[in-house]
Design a protein around this motif. Structure first.
Motif, mmCIF file in Angstrom:
data_model
loop_
_atom_site.group_PDB
_atom_site.id
_atom_site.type_symbol
_atom_site.label_atom_id
_atom_site.label_comp_id
_atom_site.label_asym_id
_atom_site.label_seq_id
_atom_site.Cartn_x
_atom_site.Cartn_y
_atom_site.Cartn_z
ATOM 1 N N VAL A 49 2.556 0.147 -9.797
ATOM 2 C CA VAL A 49 1.206 0.116 -9.183
ATOM 3 C C VAL A 49 1.302 0.271 -7.877
ATOM 4 O O VAL A 49 0.583 1.293 -7.119
ATOM 5 C CB VAL A 49 0.618 -1.173 -9.400
ATOM 6 C CG1 VAL A 49 -0.606 -1.481 -8.762
ATOM 7 C CG2 VAL A 49 0.597 -1.604 -11.014
ATOM 8 N N LEU B 22 -4.760 -2.496 -13.507
ATOM 9 C CA LEU B 22 -3.478 -1.504 -13.742
ATOM 10 C C LEU B 22 -2.025 -2.429 -13.950
ATOM 11 O O LEU B 22 -1.444 -2.165 -14.724
ATOM 12 C CB LEU B 22 -3.425 -0.753 -12.574
ATOM 13 C CG LEU B 22 -2.200 0.472 -12.742
ATOM 14 C CD1 LEU B 22 -2.473 1.334 -13.929
ATOM 15 C CD2 LEU B 22 -2.289 1.332 -11.362
ATOM 16 N N GLY B 23 -1.835 -3.497 -13.278
ATOM 17 C CA GLY B 23 -0.979 -4.493 -13.672
ATOM 18 C C GLY B 23 -1.030 -4.910 -14.931
ATOM 19 O O GLY B 23 0.066 -5.090 -15.517
ATOM 20 N N GLU C 268 -13.157 -3.661 -1.191
ATOM 21 C CA GLU C 268 -11.961 -4.424 -1.725
ATOM 22 C C GLU C 268 -11.349 -3.931 -2.882
ATOM 23 O O GLU C 268 -12.412 -3.600 -3.787
ATOM 24 C CB GLU C 268 -12.066 -5.966 -1.487
ATOM 25 C CG GLU C 268 -10.944 -6.748 -2.180
ATOM 26 C CD GLU C 268 -9.875 -6.693 -1.269
ATOM 27 O OE1 GLU C 268 -9.889 -6.470 0.114
ATOM 28 O OE2 GLU C 268 -8.766 -6.887 -1.626
ATOM 29 N N ASP C 269 -10.200 -3.655 -2.956
ATOM 30 C CA ASP C 269 -9.570 -2.986 -4.109
ATOM 31 C C ASP C 269 -9.776 -3.632 -5.526
ATOM 32 O O ASP C 269 -9.468 -5.032 -5.117
ATOM 33 C CB ASP C 269 -8.018 -2.498 -3.898
ATOM 34 C CG ASP C 269 -7.543 -2.109 -5.255
ATOM 35 O OD1 ASP C 269 -7.772 -1.020 -5.701
ATOM 36 O OD2 ASP C 269 -6.601 -2.861 -5.813
ATOM 37 N N ALA D 28 -10.035 2.193 -1.319
ATOM 38 C CA ALA D 28 -10.391 0.968 -1.135
ATOM 39 C C ALA D 28 -9.223 0.314 -0.313
ATOM 40 O O ALA D 28 -8.485 0.956 0.408
ATOM 41 C CB ALA D 28 -10.320 0.123 -2.418
ATOM 42 N N ILE D 29 -9.742 -1.172 0.271
ATOM 43 C CA ILE D 29 -8.744 -1.861 1.095
ATOM 44 C C ILE D 29 -8.270 -2.963 -0.074
ATOM 45 O O ILE D 29 -8.643 -3.622 -0.715
ATOM 46 C CB ILE D 29 -9.399 -2.563 2.213
ATOM 47 C CG1 ILE D 29 -10.279 -1.479 2.737
ATOM 48 C CG2 ILE D 29 -8.564 -3.508 2.911
ATOM 49 C CD1 ILE D 29 -9.830 -1.330 4.073
ATOM 50 N N HIS E 134 -8.558 -2.403 -8.350
ATOM 51 C CA HIS E 134 -8.006 -1.941 -9.725
ATOM 52 C C HIS E 134 -6.463 -2.356 -9.939
ATOM 53 O O HIS E 134 -5.981 -2.035 -10.994
ATOM 54 C CB HIS E 134 -7.955 -0.121 -9.578
ATOM 55 C CG HIS E 134 -9.658 0.338 -9.577
ATOM 56 N ND1 HIS E 134 -10.169 -0.008 -10.857
ATOM 57 C CD2 HIS E 134 -10.355 0.720 -8.799
ATOM 58 C CE1 HIS E 134 -11.493 0.459 -10.625
ATOM 59 N NE2 HIS E 134 -11.525 0.841 -9.322
ATOM 60 N N ARG E 135 -6.121 -3.011 -8.797
ATOM 61 C CA ARG E 135 -4.628 -2.988 -8.744
ATOM 62 C C ARG E 135 -4.129 -4.292 -9.940
ATOM 63 O O ARG E 135 -3.362 -3.934 -10.923
ATOM 64 C CB ARG E 135 -4.000 -3.840 -7.798
ATOM 65 C CG ARG E 135 -3.645 -2.862 -6.562
ATOM 66 C CD ARG E 135 -3.348 -3.673 -5.364
ATOM 67 N NE ARG E 135 -4.474 -4.712 -5.007
ATOM 68 C CZ ARG E 135 -4.206 -5.593 -4.079
ATOM 69 N NH1 ARG E 135 -3.129 -5.878 -3.501
ATOM 70 N NH2 ARG E 135 -5.479 -6.242 -3.733
ATOM 71 N N GLY E 136 -4.764 -5.202 -10.107
ATOM 72 C CA GLY E 136 -4.811 -6.082 -11.072
ATOM 73 C C GLY E 136 -4.956 -5.647 -12.605
ATOM 74 O O GLY E 136 -4.386 -6.022 -13.560
ATOM 75 N N VAL F 47 6.480 -3.316 -12.939
ATOM 76 C CA VAL F 47 4.831 -3.295 -12.912
ATOM 77 C C VAL F 47 4.645 -3.002 -11.186
ATOM 78 O O VAL F 47 3.899 -2.298 -10.963
ATOM 79 C CB VAL F 47 4.280 -4.615 -13.376
ATOM 80 C CG1 VAL F 47 2.756 -4.403 -13.016
ATOM 81 C CG2 VAL F 47 4.577 -4.745 -14.949
ATOM 82 N N LEU G 218 -0.121 -2.388 -17.469
ATOM 83 C CA LEU G 218 1.227 -2.103 -17.635
ATOM 84 C C LEU G 218 2.060 -3.352 -18.513
ATOM 85 O O LEU G 218 2.903 -3.083 -19.088
ATOM 86 C CB LEU G 218 1.974 -1.806 -16.584
ATOM 87 C CG LEU G 218 1.371 -0.637 -15.657
ATOM 88 C CD1 LEU G 218 2.000 -0.816 -14.263
ATOM 89 C CD2 LEU G 218 1.947 0.558 -16.453
ATOM 90 N N ALA H 169 -8.345 -11.946 -4.642
ATOM 91 C CA ALA H 169 -7.714 -11.830 -6.136
ATOM 92 C C ALA H 169 -7.469 -13.075 -6.596
ATOM 93 O O ALA H 169 -7.589 -14.280 -5.964
ATOM 94 C CB ALA H 169 -6.263 -11.372 -5.782
ATOM 95 N N PRO H 170 -7.594 -13.311 -7.967
ATOM 96 C CA PRO H 170 -7.846 -12.073 -9.015
ATOM 97 C C PRO H 170 -9.196 -11.347 -8.960
ATOM 98 O O PRO H 170 -10.115 -12.127 -9.340
ATOM 99 C CB PRO H 170 -7.676 -12.751 -10.249
ATOM 100 C CG PRO H 170 -8.217 -14.360 -9.990
ATOM 101 C CD PRO H 170 -7.783 -14.795 -8.716
#
Lengths: 214, 658
Positions: B208, A36-37, A29-30, B594-595, A32-34, B204, A40, A177-178
């Motif tokens: 992303v 990176l958000g 499961e990813d 990743a997923i 890194h999105r959070g 944002v 920013l 998430a989170p």
């Protein structure tokens, strides 16, 4: 893609494909999105403080003495010490989590929250003393001083809310998430800390330096 | 043009009824498309309607709402032009006229021009990059609701009869309490800050999404140009909007709380407002323009039947426009009185920026020149964009020269310039894009005859309306004044301007009629009616709720014009069936990493938007304690938003039946 493409595969072809690496749908499961958000978000918040400091110096450069009376520096340094300590304890919390010790991590997190609350309490004290000589309505300097420090205080409050939220989570490593909530809140807290370093340097130390050596 | 081999690749949901074997579970998948549809679609209930996080539905909402704001702003423009149709007319009072031009500017620049591009971005970005949704679907919904409610907050001022009236740039001291004591200019900072929240979280989300959700193989070099322009725009938003927030906070504190940021006698400085405002305001010009050029760069080659000339050059000049665009804000302030050196620097930077636009224009013209253009309505709008943008660019270069700027400052020459740029580089590209992507979004074709009629009305009306403004400006007609004297001799020019602007409005209405007709009785659109090259045309029109049945793999800049099969997936590993999943890839090389699991539908973003707008409204009404309560509510709703969902990753985790 034709319908045949989703049909059954021959066994050799299947084995051949097995050999060509891990399946995409079995990737982790990813997480890194959070982050990176959050990075920013911190970037745009940082620009907000850049604009506030710009305003401070832009208005100030037309005045021969800016500020006319440098603010009292002691409590600002106490506040700085508290925040630096809190960044340290938060770093320890994150390290404990990396070493798979969520209990200890949570403990350091609570220490950090306590330090954050202490910061807020000391700032209320500082404001109480400061307001006796300078108010937001006194002049442009007063307006700028209190707006910059209040913006920072609001960011401390936001950071505290994030830390309290993380401390209340059932687990510090949620499967959904989170993802990495502690890490993301930590980033924000360090940012709030760095902003205070700038506040102390530009709003307290610089006028003090100019008054004594300028 | 390379023959497209992809027409037969299009997969309609009904076609996937064959039993597939999945090697990892060795179990048959009953109906892939139906299963994805079940996981991704929102129910047709009120909750489903309010709670959807589908980027396509949110994109359509953005587009519709922004078009409504275009109509409102257009109506205000028509009223102003009726006022100015002859000298010394009394249709609008001076006060009403002040509110009218302020609201017209705010509505068009802030609530139409940028949001409509966000609408295209929301709808198209995930489809361009082969993703099933944005990186943060709930944040996306929140961004839309904040946009809508900030507009409601702005127009609430009209209900009170106290709309903002100091211009969209709101210069102090005109906007200060002393000269503007009623609530008019209190609505301004409240609504602008609320919109800022929407734009910031949207930015944002775009960055992303573009960095992390591109299909495997879509390296930065293979990225469609719209993503460069949207990415640059999003970065500009993050860097420029804080200045607006700071300025709005200062303004409101000065107006209602007795501070002295802009108050000269107490040591403040009104020019501070101008710096902060234009540090935001000038990049905003690129924010409302760059994504539009990105759309042109994508649709023009399709109608020219060849790849764009100079893909890398166009991409680079897009990014450079953004970077240099951050350093030219002072050219709005040449008349304010500043040092020679500073002024020369900013004049030079302003002229430099036209280089990057010129490079893009040469690339577009070369693409048309070397191609075999098909004259569709969309292409007509694209070509009209290039022509008007050149005119607007030239009048911009001359106003970057300080002596000339002083001559025409605050005259209709500047109004003509900014409308050539904004209508030329936003409205025309938006209509080109609407005619281009409408079939994809609705599954219906538009009537080309009505489209061309609309185009010619708009093009002729626009030029008849705005070209004479150059002349009335050079003759000394001032902006933002509700009338002019008979003896000024400006009557004929203004009459032509007014008639032209009405023609422009009629042209817009013809297109709206065309849209209406298409929705009711338009012909069915195939998956790729224009034989275009990018991924969104490989899926049905309109796309199913899950977008892509399989995550595609990309090997060139023009996936549908090459021979590579983007959907070949013998291991069935890119179906991603467990809940709302899509693929995350690395930022530069787009290697699978990743997923990403999306979330269920939720009304929490709407609730948060309501709570935040409510806080702003209560602050406006000076009910401090209620405002604190509403802010506390925001915190609670935010916590509810972030609280982890129960259960395993993925909503409604279903077992694959044996």
């Amino acid at each position: 893609m034709t319908a045949a493409a989703v049909g059954p595969l021959s066994q050799e072809r299947e084995r051949e494909l097995e050999a060509s690496g891990p399946r995409l749908d079995e990737l982790p499961e990813d997480e890194h999105r959070g982050t990176l958000g959050m990075a920013l978000g911190i970037l745009t918040e940082a620009l907000l403080f850049v604009c506030l400091f710009f305003s401070y110096f832009y208005v100030g450069h037309r005045h021969p003495h800016w500020p006319a009376h440098p603010p009292e520096i002691t409590l600002a340094l106490v506040l700085l010490a508290i925040l630096l300590a809190s960044s340290g304890t938060l770093h320890l919390a994150e390290r404990q989590l990396k070493h798979r010790a969520p209990g200890a991590a949570r403990l350091w997190l609570i220490v950090t929250i306590a330090l954050g609350l202490a910061f807020t309490a000391v700032q209320v004290l500082e404001y109480g003393k400061h307001l006796m000589t300078l108010q937001p309505r006194t002049d442009a300097y007063g307006s700028l001083f209190y707006v910059i420090t209040t913006f920072h205080a609001l960011h401390v409050a936001a950071g505290l809310l994030m830390l309290i939220f993380v401390a209340c989570l059932p687990t510090l490593e949620p499967p959904k998430a989170p993802r990495r909530p502690l890490h993301n809140a930590t980033l924000y807290w360090h940012f709030v800390d760095v902003v205070w370093i700038f506040v102390v340097a530009l709003l307290y130390v610089l006028p003090w330096w100019e008054a004594h050596h300028g | 043009m390379p023959e497209t081999s992809t027409g037969s690749m299009t997969l309609h949901p009904g076609e996937v009824t064959t039993t597939a074997r999945s090697s990892w579970s060795a179990m048959p998948i009953v109906d892939v498309a139906e299963r994805l549809e079940r996981q991704w679609s929102s129910p047709h209930t009120l909750g489903g309607w309010l709670g959807t996080v589908d980027h396509k539905r949110i994109g359509l909402r953005y587009l519709t709402t922004a078009l409504v704001f275009l109509l409102i702003g257009g109506l205000e423009a028509v009223l102003m032009r009726l006022q100015l149709i002859g000298p010394e007319r009394r249709l609008l009072s001076p006060e009403a006229y002040n509110q009218m031009f302020t609201m017209h500017g705010l509505t068009m620049i802030m609530w139409y021009a940028a949001p409509i591009l966000s609408g295209f971005g929301n709808y198209l970005v995930p489809l361009f990059i082969g993703s099933r949704d944005m990186a943060f679907p709930r944040l996306n919904a929140f961004s839309y609701w904040m946009f809508l409610l900030s507009g409601v907050l702005l127009y609430a001022s009209v209900a009170f009869g106290q709309a903002p009236d100091a211009g969209w740039f709101a210069y102090v001291p005109l906007a200060a309490r002393r000269y503007d004591p009623a609530l008019n200019m209190d609505f301004y900072p409240a609504a602008m800050t609320a919109l800022t929240i929407s734009t910031t979280v949207g930015a944002v989300n775009f960055i992303v999404t573009i960095l992390k959700h591109r299909a495997p193989g879509m390296t930065l070099a293979r990225m469609p140009l719209f993503l460069y322009s949207t990415g640059t725009t999003a970065a500009l938003s993050l860097l420029a909007l804080p200045a607006l927030t700071a300025a709005c906070v200062f303004l409101e504190l000065d107006r209602r709380w007795g501070t002295h940021f802009f108050d000269t006698p107490a040591g403040g400085d009104p020019v501070l407002w101008q710096h902060l405002f234009w540090f935001f305001g000038h990049p905003w010009v690129y924010i409302v323009f760059l994504p539009a050029t990105g759309m042109i760069s994508m649709l023009l080659p399709v109608y020219a039947r060849r790849p764009i000339v100079g893909h890398a050059v166009v991409a680079a000049s897009t990014v450079l426009t953004g970077i240099v665009g951050l350093g030219v804000w002072v050219h709005h302030m040449f008349a304010v009185g500043m040092g020679q050196l500073a002024m020369s620097f900013f004049a030079a930077a302003s002229m430099t920026i036209s280089l990057f636009s010129t490079i893009q224009i040469f690339c577009w013209v070369a693409t048309l020149w070397k191609g075999h253009p098909v004259r569709t309505t969309s292409l007509l709008f694209a070509v009209a964009f290039i022509a008007t943008f050149v005119v607007g660019g030239l009048s911009g270069v001359v106003t970057a020269m300080i002596p000339f700027d002083w001559q025409v400052h605050d005259t209709y020459f500047v109004v003509a310039h900014l409308h050539y740029v904004l209508i030329g580089a936003n409205v025309f590209p938006v209509f080109a894009a609407l005619y281009h992507w409408w079939p994809k979004m609705t599954g219906r074709l538009l009537d080309e005859k009505l489209g061309k009629l609309s185009f010619w009305l708009m093009f002729v009306g626009f030029n008849a309306g705005f070209f004479p403004m150059h002349l009335s400006g050079l003759l000394g007609m001032r902006r933002r004044v509700y009338t002019y004297a008979l003896s000024d001799g400006l009557g004929v020019l203004n009459l032509i301007t007014s008639l032209g602007s009405i023609l422009l409005a009629v042209g817009v209405l013809v297109s709206l009629a065309n849209f209406w007709r298409s929705l009711r009785s338009g012909a069915q659109a195939p998956a790729n009616p224009w034989k275009a090259d990018t991924l969104e045309w490989s899926i049905p029109s309109p796309p199913p709720s899950y977008g892509f049945l399989r995550i595609p793999v990309v090997q060139t800049l023009h996936p549908l014009w090459d021979d590579f099969d983007e959907y070949a997936d013998p291991r069935n590993e890119r179906l991603l069936l467990h809940g709302r999943q899509t693929l995350s890839t690395t930022a530069l090389d787009a290697e699978p990493e990743a997923i990403s699991s999306g979330t269920k539908d939720t009304v929490v973003p709407l609730l948060l938007a309501i709570a935040i707008t409510g806080t702003f409204g209560l602050l406006l009404g000076r009910s401090l304690w209620f405002a604190c309560g509403a802010a506390g509510l925001c915190v609670l709703v935010g916590a509810a938003w972030l609280w982890p969902e129960h259960g395993e990753p993925g909503p409604a985790h279903e077992e694959v039946t044996a």
